[in-house]
Design a protein around this motif. Structure first.
Motif, short mmCIF file in Angstrom:
data_model
loop_
_atom_site.label_atom_id
_atom_site.label_comp_id
_atom_site.label_asym_id
_atom_site.label_seq_id
_atom_site.Cartn_x
_atom_site.Cartn_y
_atom_site.Cartn_z
N SER A 122 2.55 9.42 -5.44
CA SER A 122 3.19 10.69 -5.06
C SER A 122 4.25 11.09 -6.07
O SER A 122 4.38 12.26 -6.41
CB SER A 122 3.82 10.57 -3.68
OG SER A 122 2.83 10.33 -2.71
N LYS A 123 5.01 10.10 -6.56
CA LYS A 123 6.03 10.40 -7.57
C LYS A 123 5.38 10.92 -8.85
O LYS A 123 5.86 11.89 -9.45
CB LYS A 123 6.86 9.16 -7.87
CG LYS A 123 7.87 8.83 -6.82
CD LYS A 123 8.69 7.62 -7.21
CE LYS A 123 9.75 7.29 -6.17
NZ LYS A 123 10.53 6.10 -6.53
N ARG A 140 0.84 -1.20 0.00
CA ARG A 140 0.00 0.00 0.00
C ARG A 140 0.88 1.25 0.00
O ARG A 140 0.63 2.20 -0.75
CB ARG A 140 -0.91 0.00 1.23
CG ARG A 140 -1.94 1.12 1.25
CD ARG A 140 -2.82 1.04 2.47
NE ARG A 140 -2.11 1.28 3.70
CZ ARG A 140 -1.77 2.51 4.15
NH1 ARG A 140 -2.10 3.57 3.46
NH2 ARG A 140 -1.12 2.65 5.28
N LEU A 141 1.93 1.23 0.81
CA LEU A 141 2.83 2.38 0.86
C LEU A 141 3.60 2.55 -0.44
O LEU A 141 3.84 3.68 -0.89
CB LEU A 141 3.80 2.24 2.03
CG LEU A 141 3.18 2.39 3.43
CD1 LEU A 141 4.21 2.07 4.50
CD2 LEU A 141 2.60 3.76 3.62
N LYS A 142 3.96 1.43 -1.08
CA LYS A 142 4.64 1.52 -2.38
C LYS A 142 3.73 2.17 -3.41
O LYS A 142 4.16 3.01 -4.20
CB LYS A 142 5.06 0.13 -2.87
CG LYS A 142 6.32 -0.39 -2.23
CD LYS A 142 6.69 -1.74 -2.81
CE LYS A 142 7.92 -2.32 -2.15
NZ LYS A 142 8.26 -3.65 -2.68
N SER A 143 2.45 1.78 -3.40
CA SER A 143 1.52 2.38 -4.37
C SER A 143 1.34 3.87 -4.07
O SER A 143 1.28 4.69 -4.99
CB SER A 143 0.18 1.64 -4.37
OG SER A 143 -0.50 1.85 -3.14
N ARG A 144 1.26 4.22 -2.80
CA ARG A 144 1.14 5.64 -2.45
C ARG A 144 2.39 6.41 -2.87
O ARG A 144 2.29 7.54 -3.36
CB ARG A 144 0.93 5.81 -0.94
CG ARG A 144 -0.50 5.53 -0.51
CD ARG A 144 -0.72 5.81 0.94
NE ARG A 144 -0.48 7.20 1.27
CZ ARG A 144 -0.33 7.66 2.48
NH1 ARG A 144 -0.41 6.85 3.51
NH2 ARG A 144 -0.11 8.94 2.71
#
Length: 180
Positions: free
Chosen positions: A102-103, A94-98
């Motif tokens: 963001s990128k 989930r954090l990777k997708s966020r």
């Protein structure tokens, strides 16, 4: 003394089973062993081996019950670790997708910023061009007004010149009449 013998035998078995395991980090078994050592003495400092048999069996049952609880905690602990690992993986994804979102948003904002900067540069270039055009226009207007003044002066000089020519012609005629 024979009534004490089985109890002492049970304690040595318990101690022996506890000491058979290799030493490692403090485990529940070590805690039980320490508890066993402490429980052998009551508050008066008497050894548990000096007490009647019924009391020792309750200690043994308690230790067995604690050992069973510790094993259950260890089993549930491994299950919890698996669950925690799965949750951590899910959270990581989930954090990777966020982070990816963001990128992408950062790239979009940078491009917008670049466009705005270019537009601002063009506007500032235009404003400097407009400023120079204004200065040029003012200089030309001043030059035109100066030329208009010179033109007025020239027309006045032409009219004065014409008047002087007319007067000169009249004088020549008067002199020519007088000389005849």
């Amino acid at each position: 003394m024979s009534s004490y013998y089985p109890r002492t035998k049970d304690l040595t078995r318990t101690r022996k089973s506890l000491t058979d395991s290799p030493p490692s980090s403090p485990s529940p078994t070590d805690k039980n062993y320490r508890h066993d050592r402490l429980s052998r003495y009551d508050s008066s400092g008497e050894s548990a081996t000096d007490k009647p048999l019924g009391r020792t069996s309750s200690y043994t049952r308690r230790e067995t019950r604690l050992a069973a609880l510790n094993r259950q905690e260890q089993d549930s602990g491994t299950k919890d670790y698996k669950k925690m690992y799965a949750e951590a993986l899910h959270e990581n994804e989930r954090l990777k997708s966020r982070l990816q979102d963001s990128k992408q948003e950062l790239v979009k904002i940078r491009s917008q910023l670049e466009k705005v900067t270019q537009r601002h540069d063009r506007i500032s270039e235009r404003s400097t061009a407009l400023d120079s055009e204004k200065r040029e226009k003012q200089a030309l207007e001043k030059r035109v007004s100066n030329m208009e003044e010179e033109l007025k002066i020239l027309t006045e000089l032409k009219s004065d010149n014409q008047r002087l020519k007319d007067e000169n012609g009249a004088l020549i005629r008067v002199i020519s009449k007088l000389s005849k």
